[in-house]
Design a protein around this motif. Sequence first.
Motif, mmCIF file in Angstrom:
data_model
loop_
_atom_site.group_PDB
_atom_site.id
_atom_site.type_symbol
_atom_site.label_atom_id
_atom_site.label_comp_id
_atom_site.label_asym_id
_atom_site.label_seq_id
_atom_site.Cartn_x
_atom_site.Cartn_y
_atom_site.Cartn_z
ATOM 1 N N GLN A 133 -8.385 -0.371 -44.136
ATOM 2 C CA GLN A 133 -7.546 0.140 -43.050
ATOM 3 C C GLN A 133 -6.484 -0.877 -42.641
ATOM 4 O OE1 GLN A 133 -10.549 1.003 -40.135
ATOM 5 N NE2 GLN A 133 -11.056 2.986 -41.035
ATOM 6 N N HIS B 116 3.824 -10.567 -44.557
ATOM 7 C CA HIS B 116 3.123 -10.609 -45.858
ATOM 8 C C HIS B 116 1.615 -10.588 -45.611
ATOM 9 C CE1 HIS B 116 2.210 -11.536 -49.997
ATOM 10 N NE2 HIS B 116 1.488 -12.582 -49.612
ATOM 11 N N HIS B 117 0.904 -9.754 -46.365
ATOM 12 C CA HIS B 117 -0.545 -9.653 -46.242
ATOM 13 C C HIS B 117 -1.211 -10.310 -47.436
ATOM 14 C CE1 HIS B 117 -4.422 -7.063 -46.221
ATOM 15 N NE2 HIS B 117 -4.581 -8.138 -45.466
ATOM 16 N N LYS C 123 5.509 -2.228 -41.612
ATOM 17 C CA LYS C 123 6.408 -2.516 -42.739
ATOM 18 C C LYS C 123 7.737 -3.114 -42.267
ATOM 19 C CE LYS C 123 8.423 2.158 -43.145
ATOM 20 N NZ LYS C 123 7.839 2.716 -41.903
ATOM 21 N N ALA D 26 -5.276 -3.249 -44.654
ATOM 22 C CA ALA D 26 -4.335 -3.313 -45.778
ATOM 23 C C ALA D 26 -3.306 -2.191 -45.676
ATOM 24 C CB ALA D 26 -5.095 -3.229 -47.097
ATOM 25 N N ALA D 27 -3.741 -1.015 -45.243
ATOM 26 C CA ALA D 27 -2.823 0.117 -45.095
ATOM 27 C C ALA D 27 -1.794 -0.144 -43.998
ATOM 28 C CB ALA D 27 -3.610 1.388 -44.793
ATOM 29 N N LEU E 239 -0.550 -2.975 -43.188
ATOM 30 C CA LEU E 239 0.397 -3.999 -43.638
ATOM 31 C C LEU E 239 1.061 -3.650 -44.962
ATOM 32 C CD1 LEU E 239 -1.653 -7.184 -42.663
ATOM 33 C CD2 LEU E 239 0.374 -6.293 -41.513
ATOM 34 N N ASN E 240 0.880 -2.420 -45.432
ATOM 35 C CA ASN E 240 1.534 -1.982 -46.665
ATOM 36 C C ASN E 240 3.052 -2.118 -46.516
ATOM 37 O OD1 ASN E 240 2.923 0.054 -48.480
ATOM 38 N ND2 ASN E 240 0.804 0.275 -49.202
ATOM 39 N N PRO E 241 3.710 -2.863 -47.413
ATOM 40 C CA PRO E 241 5.145 -3.134 -47.242
ATOM 41 C C PRO E 241 6.042 -1.909 -47.369
ATOM 42 C CG PRO E 241 4.372 -3.910 -49.388
ATOM 43 C CD PRO E 241 3.153 -3.519 -48.608
ATOM 44 N N ASP E 242 5.533 -0.816 -47.947
ATOM 45 C CA ASP E 242 6.350 0.378 -48.156
ATOM 46 C C ASP E 242 6.164 1.439 -47.072
ATOM 47 O OD1 ASP E 242 7.417 -0.639 -50.573
ATOM 48 O OD2 ASP E 242 5.576 -0.030 -51.619
ATOM 49 N N LYS E 243 4.919 1.648 -46.647
ATOM 50 C CA LYS E 243 4.679 2.750 -45.709
ATOM 51 C C LYS E 243 3.699 2.404 -44.588
ATOM 52 C CE LYS E 243 1.370 4.609 -49.093
ATOM 53 N NZ LYS E 243 0.981 5.778 -49.902
ATOM 54 N N GLY E 244 3.365 1.126 -44.424
ATOM 55 C CA GLY E 244 2.429 0.726 -43.379
ATOM 56 C C GLY E 244 3.066 0.721 -41.998
#
Length: 214
Positions: free
Chosen positions: A172, A190-191, A185, A174-175, A177-182
């Motif tokens: 959860q 950076h994660h 973003k 990681a989602a 901090l997702n660089p595209d759709k978190g």
Amino acid sequence: MFVEWVCPDGHRVWQWTSQPVLKFGMQAGDFLLSTNILLSGSNYRKVALMFKFMNMGMVNPNTFFTIQDTYCVDTIREFWEEKRSETINRLQGKEIVVCGDGRNDSPDHSAQYCSYTTMELDSSEVVCVATIDKRETLWNSTVMEKEAFIKTVDTLSKEINLVEVCTDAHVQIAALLNPDKGKYKDLGIHHSLDMWHGAKNLAKKKKKSLQHQR
């Protein structure tokens, strides 16, 4: 324990107490034991059980929680906020990397609280502690760490230049901090995974890849 020697006419001849008595009437031993249980991070019931095994007197639970609420909680909070403010001020103007992890008060789905603690990488100083009650997540304990993480990032991103967050392999988080759709973003954070979880996650992916090849 109090022992009094009283004459037949009701006059107090002599008095003895097993502990020094503070000016407001509380026994010093009860006060010191109660505050040290809290400050050491111990659990009252476990300490009380140990005292029972040792056949020693123990401060009763009502006194313990009264001392905690009256003398400890606000003092600890003020000290924490003062030290945290000093740390945040010292980190101003720098690119900051933090490491964070959550801890529930009990395992599995019975947890009531989750505290997410974050420390600054270089100094190892704790910069944020966010606590979530299960009642804030509609009694869903599985999302408490996620909500505590959100509270942490929302707080720190307003105070310091947060460039990287290192966590365990929490799906959860990681989602988020997702660089595209978190959710975060746009902050460009950076994660990264800590060494142990990173290696464990890589081993899982490699094993799965080998199984598919077969």
